[in-house]
Enzyme design. Structure first.
Site, PDB file in Angstrom:
ATOM      1  N   LYS A 157       0.723  -1.182  -0.059  1.00 23.99           N
ATOM      2  CA  LYS A 157      -0.105   0.019   0.038  1.00 23.99           C
ATOM      3  C   LYS A 157       0.781   1.457   0.025  1.00 23.99           C
ATOM      4  CE  LYS A 157      -4.022  -1.792   2.444  1.00 23.99           C
ATOM      5  NZ  LYS A 157      -4.930  -1.340   3.614  1.00 23.99           N
ATOM      6  N   ASP A 169     -10.244   3.415   2.453  1.00 25.22           N
ATOM      7  CA  ASP A 169     -10.391   3.086   3.569  1.00 25.22           C
ATOM      8  C   ASP A 169     -11.338   4.244   4.627  1.00 25.22           C
ATOM      9  OD1 ASP A 169      -9.435   0.633   3.850  1.00 25.22           O
ATOM     10  OD2 ASP A 169      -7.505   1.045   4.207  1.00 25.22           O
TER      11      ASP A 169
END
Ligand code: NAP
Length: 280
Positions: free
Chosen positions: A71, A108
């Site tokens: 990520k 997220d």
């Protein structure tokens, strides 16, 4: 499932990748909407990440999710990066544009706030402070979402206080770092408590915090979803507080990716929750 020359392709890159729940949930939506598409797990070692990402347009992929450990590294490998991904410092969703360029974002924060909005509609973002426990990747997304939702104040507590200070600096806004040892007092007057640590997860130590100073109207959200009802959530529920579990965030964060790759905005339903729950 049949695959044709026009099948839409997406997937998830990680190393290892076998634990990922993403193929299960995207597969559920593909079947639900009868879409000619596939979503596949892609085991990509860190040393192959850039090659893997650059291959996506060449082999006809619409994009991918990224999971551990990619990520952060992917940030420097994109052609464009969304503001929210830059602030969080991580990318979890990649879209391949028509010209073959790669754009990265982070969903997220969206998943966290959607889950809260839908499962705790009484939460008043200006009705009091939020307390966030943790300063890892999940906490960064939570704090960014709360600041973007214009929460009046975020109290941030982490075992390693320097990480909380770095997070507060990177995200900016009304964030106050408090010592981890002062968490029982810090939650007084908060209208939202979020556990964004790994404490309370299966095979992890329990989260030691007293909820006695937390107002009864407060909402308690645990990002941990294995187990689904953590000890924190059970205690809060027994004290009459409203609770929100972590599975909803996981499901909601997947929505923008699916919509971008497959052209249909999917719903997070009880049916999907039940399918995913059976495997957690
Ligand atoms: P991470 O980057 O590894 O961060 C872990 C956090 O937990 C850090 O703040 C760490 O504090 C704290 N911690 C670990 N052990 C501790 C201990 N013994 N005492 C006090 N604090 C401790 O992990 P992450 O990616 O942010 O994930 C955190 C949690 O959120 C995990 O349970 C994960 O499953 C969950 N999560 C859920 C979703 C969802 O969609 N529901 C999404 C992402 C993550 P230090 O900085 O001091 O080490």
């Amino acid at each position: 499932m049949s695959v044709s020359g026009s099948t839409l392709l997406a997937g998830v890159m990680g190393w290892p990748i076998s634990h990922s729940l993403s193929p299960l949930l995207h597969g559920y939506w593909l079947r639900e909407h009868n879409i000619d598409g596939v979503y596949v797990p892609l085991p990509v070692a860190p040393s192959n990440l850039e090659h893997g990402l650059r291959a996506l347009p060449r082999v006809g992929f619409r994009g991918v999710n990224l999971t551990v450990p990619h990520k952060e590294a992917a940030l420097s490998m994109m052609d464009t990066v969304s503001d929210v991904a830059r602030r969080i410092g991580a990318i979890n969703t990649v879209f391949v544009s028509d010209d073959g360029s790669l754009s990265g974002t982070n969903t997220d924060a969206h998943g966290f706030i959607e889950n809260l909005r839908l499962n705790a509609p009484t939460w008043q973002k200006n009705g009091g402070a939020a307390v966030v426990l943790g300063a890892g990747g999940a906490a960064r997304a939570v704090v960014a979402a709360l600041i973007d939702a214009q929460v009046s104040e975020v109290f941030l507590l982490n075992r390693t206080v320097e990480k909380a200070e770095q997070l507060a600096q990177a995200i900016g806004g009304p964030i106050k770092v408090v010592n981890w040892d002062d968490r029982d007092e810090a939650i007084g007057n908060a209208m939202l408590l979020v556990n964004a640590t790994t404490l309370g997860m299966v095979n992890q130590p329990k989260l030691e915090v007293s909820l006695s100073a937390l107002p009864k109207m407060a909402i308690v959200n645990d990002l941990v979803y294995a187990p689904l009802e953590t000890e924190l959530l059970r205690t809060a529920r027994q004290m009459g507080m409203q609770t929100v579990d972590g599975l909803g965030m996981l499901l909601h964060q997947a929505v923008p990716g699916f919509e971008g790759w497959f052209g249909k905005r999917p719903d997070v339903t009880d049916g999907l929750r039940n399918v995913v729950l059976k495997t957690t």
